[in-house]
Design a protein around this motif. Structure first.
Motif, PDB file in Angstrom:
ATOM      1  N   LEU A   1       0.789  -1.148  -0.178  1.00  0.00           N
ATOM      2  CA  LEU A   1      -0.128  -0.045  -0.365  1.00  0.00           C
ATOM      3  C   LEU A   1       0.660   1.412  -0.012  1.00  0.00           C
ATOM      4  N   GLY A   2       2.175   1.075   0.375  1.00  0.00           N
ATOM      5  CA  GLY A   2       2.887   2.412   0.309  1.00  0.00           C
ATOM      6  C   GLY A   2       3.290   2.766  -0.959  1.00  0.00           C
ATOM      7  N   ILE A   3       3.381   1.699  -2.112  1.00  0.00           N
ATOM      8  CA  ILE A   3       3.485   2.294  -3.262  1.00  0.00           C
ATOM      9  C   ILE A   3       2.475   2.860  -3.984  1.00  0.00           C
ATOM     10  N   VAL A   4       1.168   2.472  -3.617  1.00  0.00           N
ATOM     11  CA  VAL A   4      -0.150   2.749  -4.045  1.00  0.00           C
ATOM     12  C   VAL A   4      -0.269   4.351  -3.437  1.00  0.00           C
ATOM     13  N   ALA A   5       0.299   4.574  -2.336  1.00  0.00           N
ATOM     14  CA  ALA A   5      -0.002   5.797  -1.397  1.00  0.00           C
ATOM     15  C   ALA A   5       0.807   6.845  -2.128  1.00  0.00           C
ATOM     16  N   HIS A   6       1.894   6.497  -2.763  1.00  0.00           N
ATOM     17  CA  HIS A   6       3.096   7.432  -3.236  1.00  0.00           C
ATOM     18  C   HIS A   6       2.804   7.534  -4.743  1.00  0.00           C
ATOM     19  N   PHE A   7       2.332   6.746  -5.534  1.00  0.00           N
ATOM     20  CA  PHE A   7       2.520   6.535  -6.945  1.00  0.00           C
ATOM     21  C   PHE A   7       1.269   6.525  -7.698  1.00  0.00           C
ATOM     22  N   CYS A   8       0.140   6.405  -7.001  1.00  0.00           N
ATOM     23  CA  CYS A   8      -1.086   6.130  -7.764  1.00  0.00           C
ATOM     24  C   CYS A   8      -2.153   7.174  -7.632  1.00  0.00           C
ATOM     25  N   ASP A   9      -3.059   7.465  -8.548  1.00  0.00           N
ATOM     26  CA  ASP A   9      -4.065   8.379  -8.408  1.00  0.00           C
ATOM     27  C   ASP A   9      -5.379   7.368  -7.870  1.00  0.00           C
ATOM     28  N   LYS A  10      -5.732   6.295  -8.178  1.00  0.00           N
ATOM     29  CA  LYS A  10      -6.805   5.543  -7.475  1.00  0.00           C
ATOM     30  C   LYS A  10      -6.317   4.322  -7.048  1.00  0.00           C
ATOM     31  N   VAL A  11      -7.149   3.997  -6.365  1.00  0.00           N
ATOM     32  CA  VAL A  11      -6.925   2.506  -5.637  1.00  0.00           C
ATOM     33  C   VAL A  11      -7.909   1.524  -5.817  1.00  0.00           C
ATOM     34  N   ALA A  12      -7.909   0.330  -6.195  1.00  0.00           N
ATOM     35  CA  ALA A  12      -8.919  -0.729  -6.008  1.00  0.00           C
ATOM     36  C   ALA A  12      -8.588  -1.742  -5.115  1.00  0.00           C
ATOM     37  N   ILE A  13      -9.366  -2.355  -4.163  1.00  0.00           N
ATOM     38  CA  ILE A  13      -9.111  -3.119  -3.151  1.00  0.00           C
ATOM     39  C   ILE A  13      -9.734  -4.553  -3.513  1.00  0.00           C
ATOM     40  N   MET A  14      -8.960  -5.431  -3.813  1.00  0.00           N
ATOM     41  CA  MET A  14      -9.734  -6.680  -4.334  1.00  0.00           C
ATOM     42  C   MET A  14      -9.612  -7.756  -3.117  1.00  0.00           C
ATOM     43  N   ARG A  15     -10.805  -8.603  -3.059  1.00  0.00           N
ATOM     44  CA  ARG A  15     -10.667  -9.843  -2.250  1.00  0.00           C
ATOM     45  C   ARG A  15     -11.596 -10.939  -2.834  1.00  0.00           C
ATOM     46  N   GLU A  16     -11.230 -12.164  -2.799  1.00  0.00           N
ATOM     47  CA  GLU A  16     -11.965 -13.339  -3.466  1.00  0.00           C
ATOM     48  C   GLU A  16     -12.714 -12.887  -4.699  1.00  0.00           C
ATOM     49  N   GLY A  17     -11.765 -12.167  -5.559  1.00  0.00           N
ATOM     50  CA  GLY A  17     -12.149 -12.252  -6.929  1.00  0.00           C
ATOM     51  C   GLY A  17     -12.844 -11.147  -7.312  1.00  0.00           C
ATOM     52  N   ARG A  18     -13.282 -10.292  -6.249  1.00  0.00           N
ATOM     53  CA  ARG A  18     -14.124  -9.012  -6.426  1.00  0.00           C
ATOM     54  C   ARG A  18     -13.436  -7.739  -5.907  1.00  0.00           C
ATOM     55  N   ILE A  19     -13.785  -6.552  -6.748  1.00  0.00           N
ATOM     56  CA  ILE A  19     -13.554  -5.394  -6.096  1.00  0.00           C
ATOM     57  C   ILE A  19     -14.361  -4.834  -5.087  1.00  0.00           C
ATOM     58  N   VAL A  20     -13.842  -4.668  -3.926  1.00  0.00           N
ATOM     59  CA  VAL A  20     -14.659  -4.359  -2.691  1.00  0.00           C
ATOM     60  C   VAL A  20     -14.672  -2.917  -2.609  1.00  0.00           C
ATOM     61  N   GLU A  21     -13.664  -2.092  -3.022  1.00  0.00           N
ATOM     62  CA  GLU A  21     -13.714  -0.922  -2.823  1.00  0.00           C
ATOM     63  C   GLU A  21     -12.692  -0.108  -3.888  1.00  0.00           C
ATOM     64  N   ILE A  22     -13.214   0.978  -4.722  1.00  0.00           N
ATOM     65  CA  ILE A  22     -12.474   1.768  -5.455  1.00  0.00           C
ATOM     66  C   ILE A  22     -12.582   3.211  -5.454  1.00  0.00           C
ATOM     67  N   GLY A  23     -11.432   4.102  -5.554  1.00  0.00           N
ATOM     68  CA  GLY A  23     -11.616   5.590  -5.576  1.00  0.00           C
ATOM     69  C   GLY A  23     -10.452   6.385  -5.459  1.00  0.00           C
ATOM     70  N   PRO A  24     -10.443   7.435  -5.260  1.00  0.00           N
ATOM     71  CA  PRO A  24      -9.189   8.077  -5.415  1.00  0.00           C
ATOM     72  C   PRO A  24      -8.323   7.892  -3.984  1.00  0.00           C
ATOM     73  N   VAL A  25      -7.188   7.657  -4.242  1.00  0.00           N
ATOM     74  CA  VAL A  25      -6.050   7.100  -3.040  1.00  0.00           C
ATOM     75  C   VAL A  25      -6.052   8.052  -1.893  1.00  0.00           C
ATOM     76  N   GLY A  26      -6.297   9.669  -2.060  1.00  0.00           N
ATOM     77  CA  GLY A  26      -6.329  10.525  -0.990  1.00  0.00           C
ATOM     78  C   GLY A  26      -7.277  10.249  -0.044  1.00  0.00           C
ATOM     79  N   LYS A  27      -8.725   9.869  -0.755  1.00  0.00           N
ATOM     80  CA  LYS A  27      -9.892   9.705   0.039  1.00  0.00           C
ATOM     81  C   LYS A  27      -9.879   8.246   0.803  1.00  0.00           C
ATOM     82  N   PHE A  28      -9.227   7.272   0.163  1.00  0.00           N
ATOM     83  CA  PHE A  28      -9.113   6.000   0.903  1.00  0.00           C
ATOM     84  C   PHE A  28      -8.265   5.999   1.903  1.00  0.00           C
ATOM     85  N   LEU A  29      -7.010   7.052   1.789  1.00  0.00           N
ATOM     86  CA  LEU A  29      -6.147   6.861   3.047  1.00  0.00           C
ATOM     87  C   LEU A  29      -6.885   7.865   4.118  1.00  0.00           C
ATOM     88  N   SER A  30      -7.782   8.711   3.827  1.00  0.00           N
ATOM     89  CA  SER A  30      -8.464   9.631   4.805  1.00  0.00           C
ATOM     90  C   SER A  30      -9.361   8.672   5.679  1.00  0.00           C
TER      91      SER A  30
END
Length: 559
Positions: A222-251
């Motif tokens: 997640l450190g790579i995502v936090a520093h280099f990515c604009d958006k993040v998608a969290i996957m679990r068991e083949g599904r995307i359970v959350e997706i959105g801007p990295v800043g919003k996710f970190l907050s």
């Protein structure tokens, strides 16, 4: 900016619609109704634990699944063209051209009988044409951009002549050479030194910004995502359970699982055992291990020259303390650890353990100390006998105990499984039946079997899932508190250093350049190399603070 250009920036470059994948014999889909979009000039981070479907997604996007896997629903559109509807000729032009995949295990991806430069040239000419001479110049230039020293010479090397990290950079150069529309980086920097990792990620992000490319960074960091990515998608068991801007996710993630991942990725400040050579009681702590002027040379075959892997290294360690050895690959860290447990014979120097000189001992004499000095290896699967079940693997070191120290073997194995938080049902399991995290725990249990005073941990958190990494860190800390364990922690994972080590030694070219308390080294490093190394750390907390201030990562700083 014109309205047309602005519209192009907003129009998704890659669209994934309700994508599902099933493998023969599996009881559930590997991908289950996955949807997202990727715009030009955008970097999407996809994060998930082992088995979440990240790598399957990368290959499904290229219509490149193995024979026992099939896409059962959905579509993938690149510039409004269906990838799943392409014929074989169109797919050949797509893969490596418009859509490039950067994977791990680079040496398995490279042709062993062709120079790496020729392989890059072949890819470039297949998609862009041109002369061999021009393509060769571009290939050498790209090797330099991904951090390879003396790229002209390295371009003429074969894969077996390169380190694992260098081979990985070759694969990255091969993917970037055609300036694809979308780059899929599947754990592309796994195992690279921190400084090289940042260089490569900077290069990838800068190319996307400059050329309007899209990038998907698949990672468990997640450190790579936090520093280099604009958006993040969290996957679990083949599904995307959350997706959105990295800043919003970190907050504040919206899902409980996402919150668990984020909490696990944050630094856990090291418990205070000894900030100075005195214990909290104020009494000077006894030195358990003292290393003085340690030297280890390796002869270069066919010459009179040697590689000075360890070059006049000195340090000491008190009871209950952890010293981290940090530095890039080849700096001598693992060699020191192997010298301390006598897997390697030292060239010169002195190693004193609890007042006894280990270097001058015979193997028979050292056997009496081996139960007190143990090592957890970087690659536990390689270190574990594949023909032995967990009970035998953990129980074997008990043979080092004397007759007066003998224990109920089965009971001790159960105690150790509990200590490393492994279920008792795994006692009959074999190494190949364990996850990477479980293998690491078995390696730790083996090392702890004889109740040692000192353990060398060689990269104990490398390549582990976010939550497993946090669990291993917490486990080592708990064991240290309960057992008064002293530890040498060999790593290039700087976040783990801040969570585990009381003191840090920074190594380069076989020498210790800087030494001190962890907080001091991270807060005010004195050596330029240390400053460069620490700039490559990717702590989530720092990225979150920068985003809250409206700042962006300063790419290119590590070149």
């Amino acid at each position: 900016m014109s309205k047309t250009m602005s519209a192009n920036q907003e129009t998704p470059l890659l669209v994934v619609q309700n994508l599902s994948v099933q493998f023969d014999g599996a009881d559930r889909p590997a991908l289950d109704n996955v949807s997202f979009g990727l715009r030009r000039n955008e970097v999407l981070g996809i994060v998930g634990e082992t088995g979440s479907g990240k790598s399957v997604l990368a290959r499904a996007l290229m219509n490149l699944l193995s024979e026992n896997g099939r896409i059962t629903a959905g579509d993938v559109l690149l510039d409004n063209q269906s990838i799943l509807g392409m014929d074989d000729a169109e797919l050949r032009r797509l893969r490596g051209g418009r859509l490039a995949l950067i994977g791990t295990n680079a040496k398995a991806l490279l042709d062993p009988v062709e120079t790496v430069g020729s392989q890059i040239v072949r890819v470039l000419r297949a998609h862009r044409g041109g002369s061999k001479r021009t393509a060769w110049r571009e290939a050498v230039d790209m090797l330099g951009k991904v951090g390879i020293v003396n790229p002209e010479r390295r371009a003429r090397a074969y894969p077996h002549e390169l380190s694992g990290g260098m081979a990985q950079r070759v694969v990255i150069a091969m993917a970037m050479i055609t300036s694809p529309q979308v780059v899929l980086a599947d754990d592309a920097t796994l195992g690279l030194d921190a400084t090289i990792q940042v260089q490569v990620l900077d290069l990838l992000v800068n190319r996307c910004r400059e050329l309007g490319l899209g990038a998907i960074v698949i990672t468990h960091d997640l450190g790579i995502v936090a520093h280099f990515c604009d958006k993040v998608a969290i996957m679990r068991e083949g599904r995307i359970v959350e997706i959105g801007p990295v800043g919003k996710f970190l907050s504040g993630p919206t899902q409980v699982y996402s919150s668990e991942l984020l909490d696990a990725a944050k630094v856990r400040p090291t418990p205070i055992v000894s900030k100075t050579p005195e214990q909290t009681t104020g009494v000077k702590s006894a030195t358990l291990l003292d290393v003085a002027n340690l030297v280890k040379h390796f002869p270069i075959p066919g010459t009179n020259e040697v590689v000075r892997a360890v070059d006049d290294v000195s340090f000491s360690l008190a009871r209950g303390e952890t010293l981290a050895l940090v530095g890039e690959s080849g700096s001598g860290k693992t060699t020191i650890g192997q010298c301390l447990v006598r897997l390697l014979t030292t060239t010169s120097g002195r190693v004193t353990f609890d007042g006894d000189d280990l270097i001058g001992m015979s193997e028979r004499e050292f056997r009496q100390h081996r139960r007190r000095i143990q090592m957890v290896f970087q690659e536990p699967y390689v270190a574990l006998n594949p023909r032995w079940p967990v009970a035998s693997l953990i129980g074997e070191p008990l043979a080092l105990l004397s007759a007066t120290e003998s224990v109920d073997k089965a009971k001790r194995v159960r105690e150790l499984l509990d200590a490393v938080q492994l279920p008792a049902r795994l006692v009959d399991a074999y190494p190949h039946e364990l996850t990477a995290g479980e293998q690491k725990r078995v390696g730790i249990a083996r090392a702890l079997a004889t109740r040692p005073d000192f353990v060398v941990f060689d990269e104990p958190t490398t390549a582990l899932d976010i939550r497993v990494r946090a669990q291993i860190i917490d486990l080592v800390r708990e064991l240290q508190t309960e057992m008064g364990l002293s530890a040498l922690f060999i790593t290039h994972d700087l976040n783990s250093v801040r969570s585990l080590a009381h003191f840090v030694s920074v190594m380069r070219h076989g020498k210790i350049l800087e030494y001190g308390p962890t907080e001091t080294i991270f807060a005010s490093p004195q050596e330029e190399y240390t400053k460069t190394l620490l700039k490559a750390e990717l702590p989530i907390e720092q990225s979150q603070a920068q985003r809250e201030r409206g700042e962006k990562r300063l790419t290119g700083a590590m070149r």
